[in-house]
Design a protein around this motif. Structure first.
Motif, PDB file in Angstrom:
ATOM      1  N   TYR A  64       1.748  -0.934 -14.077  1.00  0.00           N
ATOM      2  CA  TYR A  64       3.121  -1.388 -14.299  1.00  0.00           C
ATOM      3  C   TYR A  64       3.957  -1.190 -13.041  1.00  0.00           C
ATOM      4  CZ  TYR A  64       1.813  -1.418 -19.219  1.00  0.00           C
ATOM      5  OH  TYR A  64       1.179  -1.662 -20.406  1.00  0.00           O
ATOM      6  N   LEU A  65       5.021  -1.964 -12.935  1.00  0.00           N
ATOM      7  CA  LEU A  65       5.935  -1.868 -11.803  1.00  0.00           C
ATOM      8  C   LEU A  65       7.208  -1.159 -12.260  1.00  0.00           C
ATOM      9  CD1 LEU A  65       6.774  -2.504  -8.909  1.00  0.00           C
ATOM     10  CD2 LEU A  65       7.556  -4.754  -9.684  1.00  0.00           C
ATOM     11  N   ASN A  66       7.315   0.115 -11.894  1.00  0.00           N
ATOM     12  CA  ASN A  66       8.520   0.887 -12.183  1.00  0.00           C
ATOM     13  C   ASN A  66       8.608   2.018 -11.161  1.00  0.00           C
ATOM     14  OD1 ASN A  66       6.760   2.988 -13.138  1.00  0.00           O
ATOM     15  ND2 ASN A  66       6.672   1.946 -15.127  1.00  0.00           N
ATOM     16  N   GLN A  67       9.647   2.826 -11.261  1.00  0.00           N
ATOM     17  CA  GLN A  67       9.860   3.868 -10.268  1.00  0.00           C
ATOM     18  C   GLN A  67       8.716   4.884 -10.247  1.00  0.00           C
ATOM     19  OE1 GLN A  67      12.032   4.018  -7.851  1.00  0.00           O
ATOM     20  NE2 GLN A  67      11.114   5.937  -7.144  1.00  0.00           N
ATOM     21  N   THR A  68       8.226   5.231 -11.424  1.00  0.00           N
ATOM     22  CA  THR A  68       7.116   6.179 -11.486  1.00  0.00           C
ATOM     23  C   THR A  68       5.875   5.615 -10.798  1.00  0.00           C
ATOM     24  OG1 THR A  68       7.948   7.084 -13.572  1.00  0.00           O
ATOM     25  CG2 THR A  68       5.640   7.506 -13.035  1.00  0.00           C
ATOM     26  N   SER A  69       5.630   4.310 -11.007  1.00  0.00           N
ATOM     27  CA  SER A  69       4.472   3.664 -10.388  1.00  0.00           C
ATOM     28  C   SER A  69       4.598   3.646  -8.869  1.00  0.00           C
ATOM     29  CB  SER A  69       4.329   2.231 -10.908  1.00  0.00           C
ATOM     30  OG  SER A  69       4.096   2.218 -12.295  1.00  0.00           O
ATOM     31  N   ILE A  70       5.795   3.349  -8.384  1.00  0.00           N
ATOM     32  CA  ILE A  70       6.014   3.323  -6.933  1.00  0.00           C
ATOM     33  C   ILE A  70       5.762   4.701  -6.338  1.00  0.00           C
ATOM     34  CG2 ILE A  70       7.765   3.013  -5.129  1.00  0.00           C
ATOM     35  CD1 ILE A  70       8.985   0.809  -6.896  1.00  0.00           C
ATOM     36  N   GLU A  71       6.264   5.725  -6.993  1.00  0.00           N
ATOM     37  CA  GLU A  71       6.061   7.089  -6.495  1.00  0.00           C
ATOM     38  C   GLU A  71       4.577   7.448  -6.514  1.00  0.00           C
ATOM     39  OE1 GLU A  71       8.510   9.444  -9.023  1.00  0.00           O
ATOM     40  OE2 GLU A  71      10.400   8.747  -8.137  1.00  0.00           O
ATOM     41  N   TYR A  72       3.871   7.009  -7.559  1.00  0.00           N
ATOM     42  CA  TYR A  72       2.440   7.296  -7.631  1.00  0.00           C
ATOM     43  C   TYR A  72       1.695   6.589  -6.497  1.00  0.00           C
ATOM     44  CZ  TYR A  72      -2.393   7.304  -9.166  1.00  0.00           C
ATOM     45  OH  TYR A  72      -3.765   7.445  -9.203  1.00  0.00           O
ATOM     46  N   TYR A  73       2.031   5.312  -6.259  1.00  0.00           N
ATOM     47  CA  TYR A  73       1.338   4.560  -5.211  1.00  0.00           C
ATOM     48  C   TYR A  73       1.607   5.186  -3.847  1.00  0.00           C
ATOM     49  CZ  TYR A  73      -0.883   0.511  -3.043  1.00  0.00           C
ATOM     50  OH  TYR A  73      -1.745  -0.307  -2.339  1.00  0.00           O
ATOM     51  N   VAL A  74       2.829   5.662  -3.624  1.00  0.00           N
ATOM     52  CA  VAL A  74       3.141   6.344  -2.368  1.00  0.00           C
ATOM     53  C   VAL A  74       2.246   7.569  -2.198  1.00  0.00           C
ATOM     54  CG1 VAL A  74       4.894   7.698  -1.147  1.00  0.00           C
ATOM     55  CG2 VAL A  74       5.505   5.506  -2.167  1.00  0.00           C
ATOM     56  N   SER A  75       2.013   8.303  -3.293  1.00  0.00           N
ATOM     57  CA  SER A  75       1.115   9.466  -3.212  1.00  0.00           C
ATOM     58  C   SER A  75      -0.305   9.035  -2.866  1.00  0.00           C
ATOM     59  CB  SER A  75       1.135  10.244  -4.526  1.00  0.00           C
ATOM     60  OG  SER A  75       0.479   9.529  -5.570  1.00  0.00           O
ATOM     61  N   GLU A  76      -0.726   7.861  -3.376  1.00  0.00           N
ATOM     62  CA  GLU A  76      -2.036   7.324  -3.029  1.00  0.00           C
ATOM     63  C   GLU A  76      -2.097   6.970  -1.544  1.00  0.00           C
ATOM     64  OE1 GLU A  76      -4.979   6.232  -5.491  1.00  0.00           O
ATOM     65  OE2 GLU A  76      -4.041   8.185  -5.764  1.00  0.00           O
ATOM     66  N   LEU A  77      -1.025   6.379  -1.032  1.00  0.00           N
ATOM     67  CA  LEU A  77      -0.968   6.041   0.391  1.00  0.00           C
ATOM     68  C   LEU A  77      -1.044   7.293   1.258  1.00  0.00           C
ATOM     69  CD1 LEU A  77       1.778   3.244   0.486  1.00  0.00           C
ATOM     70  CD2 LEU A  77      -0.702   2.965   0.653  1.00  0.00           C
ATOM     71  N   LYS A  78      -0.328   8.321   0.864  1.00  0.00           N
ATOM     72  CA  LYS A  78      -0.341   9.561   1.640  1.00  0.00           C
ATOM     73  C   LYS A  78      -1.725  10.203   1.634  1.00  0.00           C
ATOM     74  CE  LYS A  78       4.577  10.675   1.099  1.00  0.00           C
ATOM     75  NZ  LYS A  78       5.573  11.614   0.504  1.00  0.00           N
ATOM     76  N   GLU A  79      -2.401  10.112   0.495  1.00  0.00           N
ATOM     77  CA  GLU A  79      -3.763  10.648   0.425  1.00  0.00           C
ATOM     78  C   GLU A  79      -4.696   9.848   1.323  1.00  0.00           C
ATOM     79  OE1 GLU A  79      -7.263  11.316  -2.921  1.00  0.00           O
ATOM     80  OE2 GLU A  79      -5.159  11.310  -3.543  1.00  0.00           O
ATOM     81  N   LEU A  80      -4.515   8.503   1.335  1.00  0.00           N
ATOM     82  CA  LEU A  80      -5.329   7.654   2.213  1.00  0.00           C
ATOM     83  C   LEU A  80      -5.067   8.005   3.675  1.00  0.00           C
ATOM     84  CD1 LEU A  80      -7.199   5.197   2.743  1.00  0.00           C
ATOM     85  CD2 LEU A  80      -5.120   3.788   2.745  1.00  0.00           C
ATOM     86  N   ILE A  81      -3.797   8.142   4.034  1.00  0.00           N
ATOM     87  CA  ILE A  81      -3.443   8.471   5.416  1.00  0.00           C
ATOM     88  C   ILE A  81      -4.076   9.796   5.833  1.00  0.00           C
ATOM     89  CG2 ILE A  81      -1.518   9.120   6.930  1.00  0.00           C
ATOM     90  CD1 ILE A  81       0.208   7.116   5.264  1.00  0.00           C
ATOM     91  N   ASP A  82      -4.002  10.773   4.953  1.00  0.00           N
ATOM     92  CA  ASP A  82      -4.597  12.078   5.252  1.00  0.00           C
ATOM     93  C   ASP A  82      -6.100  11.953   5.458  1.00  0.00           C
ATOM     94  OD1 ASP A  82      -4.430  15.079   5.322  1.00  0.00           O
ATOM     95  OD2 ASP A  82      -5.746  14.853   3.586  1.00  0.00           O
ATOM     96  N   SER A  83      -6.763  11.162   4.619  1.00  0.00           N
ATOM     97  CA  SER A  83      -8.215  10.980   4.741  1.00  0.00           C
ATOM     98  C   SER A  83      -8.569  10.265   6.040  1.00  0.00           C
ATOM     99  CB  SER A  83      -8.751  10.186   3.547  1.00  0.00           C
ATOM    100  OG  SER A  83      -8.543  10.871   2.337  1.00  0.00           O
TER     101      SER A  83
END
Length: 409
Positions: free
Chosen positions: A157-176
């Motif tokens: 879904y597209l909502n604020q919680t989803s955006i925050e979750y995807y950002v956490s996924e991006l940060k995990e990818l960047i760290d990896s």
């Protein structure tokens, strides 16, 4: 080597356009072909020191990869460009045990890899939002190449919680990636590429507005090309120039009241993808005066609020892709398009093996016909493998549908 062959293929297209410019097409097409040619040339060259290579398909955050000197081989779009020889690769994959129920694009991709000739990737990246078949395909690739697989879980879904979750996924990818490459991400470089993406998407929004004009000022095949330019050439410095050129040409046509056919009879909405081995859009234009004024792959959601931040903007762009999320969201988008673009008929191409899009085909057809009175054809077939449904068979089905439309007028 297949990558060099693709570069040569697009070079021939460029030379052809120089010698015989299209009367109804866009002059900007030549720049698009130059960008794609150079993309394959670049991938065919040996990696430079400090560079890495990933193979992927779908809407991965290439803004981040480009900033880390990671070359991106979009295997899905390479398969599209190989459509005329795809049976060879599909058969190669099936002989190795890949089920024929799998999407033909995935089978073609696997067959290309097994055929050899690609440089060894350092890792595979996949995001979960666009295609279920691709998840297993990318897992296969990681196993085949004995390299890591990085997966980005795209929220439904597209909502604020989803955006925050995807950002956490991006940060995990960047760290990896930082640990894998021993390089720190340069966020200024990410912003440079993200800025080009934003400008390109802004041009697509303008272009989509221009397509509402009657008569429609751009051929369906020319518009369909644009999502590919964004997906695998977004890192190219000429991307903004290309999209600005497209909008300028189409804007001038609107001012002149110029359409792509002498007399526009039908305005069509095309859902899902389209057969790649035949130019079906031009067939509809020339034979029936029917113009695809909007195709679902051209859908671009609203721009992200730039005050949210860099990663938040990337997250929103990825989550709101048309095929991600619930079928009801997709339906509401298409119904709104049908009304705004004065659609006369809708065609949903149902690619065999695509669960995400095809699962909502009947829902879309029923809603189009019952709510808006718009005749809708579910055109079943395969967009890669022309042995399954030939050009003649597809044209015959479309001809019958267009004849019925004509009788109702």
């Amino acid at each position: 080597m297949l990558l060099k062959e693709m570069a040569e293929k697009f070079d021939r297209r460029i030379q052809k356009l120089r010698q015989n410019p299209s009367a109804s097409g866009l002059q900007s097409t030549r720049l698009a072909y130059e960008m794609i040619r150079d993309y394959y040339r670049y991938l065919a060259e040996p990696k430079r020191e400090g560079e890495f290579l990933t193979i992927h398909d779908g809407f991965i955050p290439s803004e981040i990869l480009d900033a880390m000197d990671i070359r991106i081989l979009n295997l899905e779009f390479l398969a599209y460009h190989c459509v005329q020889v795809c049976p060879h690769f599909i058969d190669r994959a099936e002989k190795a045990g890949i089920s024929s129920d799998t999407c033909s694009s995935c089978r073609c991709e696997i067959g290309m890899v097994m055929d050899g000739g690609f440089p060894q990737p350092d890792f595979i990246i996949f995001e979960t939002g666009t295609c279920e078949n691709q998840f297993k395909t990318n897992a296969f690739l990681a196993d085949y190449y004995h390299c890591p697989l990085f997966v980005i879980n795209t929220p439904y879904y597209l909502n604020q919680t989803s955006i925050e979750y995807y950002v956490s996924e991006l940060k995990e990818l960047i760290d990896s990636l930082e640990r894998f490459t021993c390089k720190k991400l340069d966020y200024d470089r990410v912003e440079e590429t993200a800025s080009r993406f934003r400008q390109a998407f802004a041009s697509m929004r303008e272009l989509n507005e221009l397509r509402k004009a009657v008569p429609c000022p751009i051929r369906g095949r020319d518009a369909l090309r644009n999502i590919g330019i964004i997906m695998h050439a977004g890192h190219d410095l000429r991307t903004v120039e290309y999209f600005q050129g497209v909008c300028e040409e189409v804007r001038a046509r609107v001012v002149r009241g110029e359409g792509v056919v002498p007399k526009e009879r039908y305005r069509l909405l095309w859902c899902h993808t389209a057969p790649l081995f035949t130019d079906i859009f031009t067939f509809l234009e020339e034979e029936y005066g029917a113009v695809v004024v909007f195709d679902e792959l051209s859908y671009v959601g609203p721009p992200a609020d730039e005050s949210r931040g860099l990663l938040e903007g990337i997250a929103m762009a990825k989550i709101q892709y048309a095929w991600n999320g619930p079928a009801e969201r997709r339906l509401q988008i298409l119904l709104k398009i049908a009304e705004e673009y004065k659609i006369d008929a809708c065609i949903h191409f149902s690619q065999w093996g695509c669960q995400i899009a095809d699962g909502s085909a009947k829902l879309i057809r029923d809603a189009m016909e019952e709510r808006l009175g718009i005749p809708t054809l579910i055109l079943e077939g395969d967009y890669m493998d022309f042995r399954i449904n030939s050009e003649e068979q597809i044209k015959a089905k479309l001809a019958s549908f267009m004849d019925i439309l004509g009788e109702k007028r």
